[in-house]
Enzyme design. Structure first.
Site, PDB file in Angstrom:
ATOM      1  N   CYS A 195      80.930 -43.969  56.844  1.00  0.00           N
ATOM      2  CA  CYS A 195      79.552 -43.471  56.870  1.00  0.00           C
ATOM      3  C   CYS A 195      79.007 -43.575  58.296  1.00  0.00           C
ATOM      4  O   CYS A 195      79.087 -44.648  58.911  1.00  0.00           O
ATOM      5  CB  CYS A 195      78.672 -44.269  55.911  1.00  0.00           C
ATOM      6  SG  CYS A 195      76.943 -43.754  55.912  1.00  0.00           S
ATOM      7  N   CYS A 215      71.542 -48.028  58.380  1.00  0.00           N
ATOM      8  CA  CYS A 215      71.336 -48.242  56.940  1.00  0.00           C
ATOM      9  C   CYS A 215      71.757 -49.649  56.526  1.00  0.00           C
ATOM     10  O   CYS A 215      72.802 -50.150  56.954  1.00  0.00           O
ATOM     11  CB  CYS A 215      72.127 -47.199  56.152  1.00  0.00           C
ATOM     12  SG  CYS A 215      71.978 -47.376  54.365  1.00  0.00           S
ATOM     13  N   CYS A 270      75.632 -40.196  51.040  1.00  0.00           N
ATOM     14  CA  CYS A 270      75.866 -41.632  50.859  1.00  0.00           C
ATOM     15  C   CYS A 270      77.269 -41.751  50.276  1.00  0.00           C
ATOM     16  O   CYS A 270      77.465 -41.523  49.073  1.00  0.00           O
ATOM     17  CB  CYS A 270      74.829 -42.250  49.924  1.00  0.00           C
ATOM     18  SG  CYS A 270      75.100 -44.020  49.616  1.00  0.00           S
ATOM     19  N   GLN A 274      76.118 -51.617  34.163  1.00  0.00           N
ATOM     20  CA  GLN A 274      76.900 -51.857  35.368  1.00  0.00           C
ATOM     21  C   GLN A 274      76.923 -50.611  36.250  1.00  0.00           C
ATOM     22  O   GLN A 274      77.057 -49.492  35.764  1.00  0.00           O
ATOM     23  CB  GLN A 274      78.321 -52.271  34.997  1.00  0.00           C
ATOM     24  CG  GLN A 274      78.412 -53.636  34.340  1.00  0.00           C
ATOM     25  CD  GLN A 274      78.036 -54.769  35.287  1.00  0.00           C
ATOM     26  OE1 GLN A 274      78.119 -54.640  36.506  1.00  0.00           O
ATOM     27  NE2 GLN A 274      77.612 -55.897  34.722  1.00  0.00           N
ATOM     28  N   GLU A 297      67.062 -60.851  24.829  1.00  0.00           N
ATOM     29  CA  GLU A 297      66.792 -60.015  25.997  1.00  0.00           C
ATOM     30  C   GLU A 297      65.287 -59.931  26.188  1.00  0.00           C
ATOM     31  O   GLU A 297      64.540 -59.823  25.216  1.00  0.00           O
ATOM     32  CB  GLU A 297      67.396 -58.617  25.790  1.00  0.00           C
ATOM     33  CG  GLU A 297      66.980 -57.564  26.786  1.00  0.00           C
ATOM     34  CD  GLU A 297      67.344 -57.935  28.216  1.00  0.00           C
ATOM     35  OE1 GLU A 297      66.455 -57.813  29.081  1.00  0.00           O
ATOM     36  OE2 GLU A 297      68.500 -58.362  28.457  1.00  0.00           O
ATOM     37  N   ASP A 345      74.821 -63.307  30.739  1.00  0.00           N
ATOM     38  CA  ASP A 345      74.935 -62.401  31.886  1.00  0.00           C
ATOM     39  C   ASP A 345      73.569 -62.330  32.560  1.00  0.00           C
ATOM     40  O   ASP A 345      72.857 -61.336  32.465  1.00  0.00           O
ATOM     41  CB  ASP A 345      75.386 -61.023  31.395  1.00  0.00           C
ATOM     42  CG  ASP A 345      75.608 -60.039  32.528  1.00  0.00           C
ATOM     43  OD1 ASP A 345      75.562 -60.450  33.701  1.00  0.00           O
ATOM     44  OD2 ASP A 345      75.830 -58.842  32.234  1.00  0.00           O
ATOM     45  N   CYS A 354      76.598 -62.148  38.899  1.00  0.00           N
ATOM     46  CA  CYS A 354      76.607 -61.192  40.006  1.00  0.00           C
ATOM     47  C   CYS A 354      76.271 -61.848  41.337  1.00  0.00           C
ATOM     48  O   CYS A 354      76.161 -61.144  42.350  1.00  0.00           O
ATOM     49  CB  CYS A 354      75.670 -60.022  39.726  1.00  0.00           C
ATOM     50  SG  CYS A 354      73.959 -60.488  39.432  1.00  0.00           S
TER      51      CYS A 354
END
Length: 397
Positions: free
Chosen positions: A75, A83, A160, A224, A277, A327, A354
């Site tokens: 890129c 960026c 992108c 995801q 949730e 998660d 994550c």
């Protein structure tokens, strides 16, 4: 320190990788976090941020001695002052996996006292055109772009390379309201969904596929980002959860119900799955996605509150889950949730993370309450960036 280093340039030897997409070096006893460099290189580093603390931030503006793992970024705006979307475009594919493995290993060792070999696994599809969901922002001229690193400045884009072609074509050739955020999602059918400044412009309900079935959910809700991630993670969760027929399992931070669906299949019609949730729309989607599995019971609310409230209700809520899947968001589950899970006493916990630092902090809390790390897998679900996804299996005793 009285004199700011901002704008100064130093010739430095680049040290080890650190969490956050940079490497660690030292100049006159101060830590310098250097972006756009690789361990072992010698670079000219320009200080971009100095708040007068024990560290400052810098960009490698010229490479004097390059690592053999350095490559040309695909890129044209992946460089110093440009960026901020990617961190490791200047590193080869294998090097990116090694860098992320080193970060996960260091975070576990430093924050949890856990020494474990870490290997980061690549997902199918390569380094480019994997990102299915992006939040662009329009500049004053209406052109969409992404912000520079640690800045509100918008870098306009014509492409992108890590984003799927349908998503790029839906946003970048067009003009948008100056300052507006443009959220775009391309789903499993390559249908594109666009929301500008909170108003849906195109689509709205995404179709995704994982765990042998189709899922429908709000296009801009949680799923995801990498097209292979949901299937991969669902498979690992299924292997490690091992919920028994007729058993009780919890799915915390359940999203649209992916892992609840996996657990429901394992416990069968006579078992039960508690899915928790906080997001209202995600619960609506999750209930619709699991409508054919009445053994899944949904509770909407913050996980900590739901688990705390459940302790004071009927004896039915005091039954011990066999397995808990969680998660959490990037900040991790946190001590209160981890302690609530430990009080429930599951045999196994499957933790999808994550952020390796948040995972390590929570693993330390689990360890203090008798849960040991049994297995760990790490996945490069965010190629070219510093982000890495981990799945940990913990066992009691």
């Amino acid at each position: 320190m009285s004199e700011s280093w901002q704008g100064r340039t130093f010739e430095i030897e680049v040290g080890p990788v650190a969490h956050g997409g940079h490497c660690v070096s030292r100049v006159d006893g101060r830590v310098v976090f250097v972006r756009h460099a690789l361990p072992g290189e010698r670079v000219l580093a320009e200080v971009t941020e100095d708040a007068g603390k024990s560290f400052c931030r810098a960009d490698a503006v010229k490479v004097l001695s390059a690592s053999p793992q350095r490559v040309s970024p695909p890129c044209p705006v992946a460089g110093p002052g440009l960026c901020g979307g990617c961190d490791w475009q200047h590193a080869g594919a294998d090097a990116q996996l090694d860098l992320k493995a080193a970060v996960v290993s260091e975070q576990l060792r430093r924050l949890a006292g856990i020494e474990v070999p870490v290997r980061v696994e690549a997902l199918p599809g390569g380094l480019l055109r994997w990102r299915t969901r992006v939040r662009f922002v329009a500049g004053e001229d209406g052109r969409a772009g992404l912000r520079a690193h640690r800045s509100h400045r918008i870098v306009p884009l014509t492409d992108c390379p890590i984003t799927t072609t349908p998503a790029v074509r839906a946003v970048l050739p067009h003009r948008w309201g100056p300052g507006n955020e443009i959220e775009v999602t391309s789903d499993a059918n390559d249908e594109v969904h666009v929301r500008e400044a909170g108003e849906q412009r195109l689509g709205g309900v995404a179709v995704q596929r994982a765990a042998g079935r189709q899922w429908r959910l709000s296009a801009h809700g949680f799923w995801q980002v990498h097209p292979e991630a949901a299937e991969t993670f669902a498979s690992v969760v299924a292997d490690w959860a091992e919920a028994s027929q007729g058993g009780l399992a919890w799915d915390l931070y359940a999203g649209a119900g992916l892992f609840a669906g996996v657990l429901a299949e394992q416990v069968g019609a006579h078992g039960r799955v508690l899915a928790v949730e906080s997001d209202r729309r995600a619960v609506v989607d999750g209930e619709a996605n699991t409508a054919g599995t009445p053994q899944v019971r949904w509770r909407r609310g913050a996980v900590e509150r739901v688990l705390r409230d459940s302790r004071g209700r009927s004896a039915r809520h005091h039954e011990r889950p066999e397995v808990v899947v969680l998660d959490p968001p990037r900040k991790g589950a946190g001590a209160a949730v981890v302690e609530a899970v430990c009080r429930a006493g599951p045999q196994r916990v499957v933790y999808v993370a994550c952020d390796p630092a948040a995972l390590a902090r929570d693993l330390a809390t689990f360890a203090a309450r008798g849960y040991r790390l049994d297995r760990l897998r790490a996945f490069d679900a965010f190629p070219m960036t510093h982000h890495v996804e981990c799945i940990a299996l913990l066992r009691r005793g």
